[in-house]
Enzyme design. Structure first.
Site, PDB file in Angstrom:
ATOM      1  N   ALA A  21       0.704  -1.354  -0.004  1.00 43.73           N
ATOM      2  CA  ALA A  21      -0.007  -0.199  -0.056  1.00 43.73           C
ATOM      3  C   ALA A  21       0.977   1.240  -0.004  1.00 43.73           C
ATOM      4  CB  ALA A  21      -0.939   0.146   1.158  1.00 43.73           C
ATOM      5  N   CYS A  22       0.168   2.333  -0.114  1.00 36.38           N
ATOM      6  CA  CYS A  22       1.082   3.556   0.035  1.00 36.38           C
ATOM      7  C   CYS A  22       1.965   3.706   0.899  1.00 36.38           C
ATOM      8  CB  CYS A  22       0.081   4.883   0.129  1.00 36.38           C
ATOM      9  SG  CYS A  22       0.881   6.361  -0.167  1.00 36.38           S
ATOM     10  N   PRO A  23       3.366   4.315   0.664  1.00 31.71           N
ATOM     11  CA  PRO A  23       3.925   4.604  -0.455  1.00 31.71           C
ATOM     12  C   PRO A  23       4.560   3.522  -1.142  1.00 31.71           C
ATOM     13  CG  PRO A  23       5.138   5.331   1.378  1.00 31.71           C
ATOM     14  CD  PRO A  23       3.946   4.494   2.035  1.00 31.71           C
ATOM     15  N   GLY A  24       4.202   2.238  -0.942  1.00 32.29           N
ATOM     16  CA  GLY A  24       4.886   0.982  -1.400  1.00 32.29           C
ATOM     17  C   GLY A  24       5.251   0.973  -3.054  1.00 32.29           C
ATOM     18  N   ASP A  48      -3.485  -0.256  -5.370  1.00 36.70           N
ATOM     19  CA  ASP A  48      -3.618   1.072  -4.484  1.00 36.70           C
ATOM     20  C   ASP A  48      -4.219   2.269  -5.271  1.00 36.70           C
ATOM     21  OD1 ASP A  48      -3.037   2.430  -1.667  1.00 36.70           O
ATOM     22  OD2 ASP A  48      -1.790   3.573  -3.136  1.00 36.70           O
TER      23      ASP A  48
END
Lengths: 83, 188
Positions: A21-24, A48
């Site tokens: 998920a963010c910021p992945g 995401d």
């Protein structure tokens, strides 16, 4: 680019960031960008929703070209071209 | 003929002067750098600081985090037990969270139930844990500056801080100087 053009585009690198998920996804993209050459196209798989807005912003800042996104079942692919 | 040349030169001089002024302005403009004063020790707020920092670093923005006051709890290493603390320091050490995995939520803490639930949800939705975020931050070259004064105030010792590749200790002036040259400054 149109959806059809994007679907048939030749990619130099494909990264699957659906597991983050963010910021992945942005982080995965940043890590992968160093491995491709200038003018190469990279696709990023993400689930995401924020990625659709974040990748274009990242491209603008870094001078890469954002090409567009294609929706798949439960995720989407984002395309960009390295400067 | 002579007159025309003179006015031309004057016009050029004016342009050069204007250009010089613009260059000076550009020199003084701020760097592509993010400075955050991380003061809060709540899990949600430290999480926010880390997410923003990682996103910034992924966009090649230099990141400098100034940890002060309650946020120092997040930098404690639970595996380390420093010696030579006085009574008050020991009390502080016992009452404050020992490390980033022990932080409480600013809302809905519910005696620790809240953080447990959030951690479960984060895992389920593939959000990086604070532990992972600190690892990524280290790899991305995000700098962490620890406020010496608050460390002394709370009785924390340098020896109990986490092993982080870009960790340093400094005072408020360092934050002011760093923030002054940053294009983004935040207080969390």
């Amino acid at each position: 680019m149109t959806q059809d053009e994007l679907k048939s585009v030749v990619v130099a690198k494909s990264i699957d960031a659906r597991g983050t998920a963010c910021p992945g996804p942005l982080l995965e993209a940043k890590k992968a960008i160093g491995t491709i050459a200038s003018g190469d196209i990279m696709e990023i798989y993400s689930a995401d929703e924020g990625t659709k807005q974040d990748i274009p912003k990242w491209c603008t800042k870094q001078g890469h070209e954002y090409l567009g996104s294609v929706d798949e079942n439960g995720y989407f692919k984002v395309y960009m071209k390295k400067k | 003929m002579e007159d025309i040349k003179k006015t031309d030169i004057q016009e050029l001089q004016k342009q050069i002067y204007a250009l010089n002024e613009q260059i000076e302005n550009l020199k003084n403009s701020r760097k592509d750098q993010l400075s955050i004063a991380v003061v809060s020790g709540d899990m949600d707020k430290v999480l926010a600081a880390m997410v923003i920092s990682i996103a910034a670093a992924a966009m090649d923005t230099q990141v400098k985090l100034f940890f002060s006051f309650w946020s120092l709890s997040a930098l404690r290493d639970p595996k380390k037990s420093p010696k030579g603390k006085d009574f008050i320091s020991k009390m502080f050490g016992l009452m404050l969270p020992n490390g980033k995995n022990k932080l409480s939520l600013s809302k809905m803490n519910m005696l620790g139930m809240g953080p447990m639930m959030i951690k479960m949800l984060m895992k389920k939705q593939n959000v990086m844990s604070l532990e992972q975020m600190f690892n990524e931050a280290g790899e991305l070259g995000i700098e962490i500056v620890v406020c010496e004064m608050s460390m002394g105030l709370m009785g924390f010792k340098k020896e109990e801080m986490i092993d982080y590749p870009h960790l340093s200790f400094a005072g408020a002036a360092t934050f002011v100087a760093d923030a002054g040259e940053s294009s983004i400054q935040l207080f969390i």
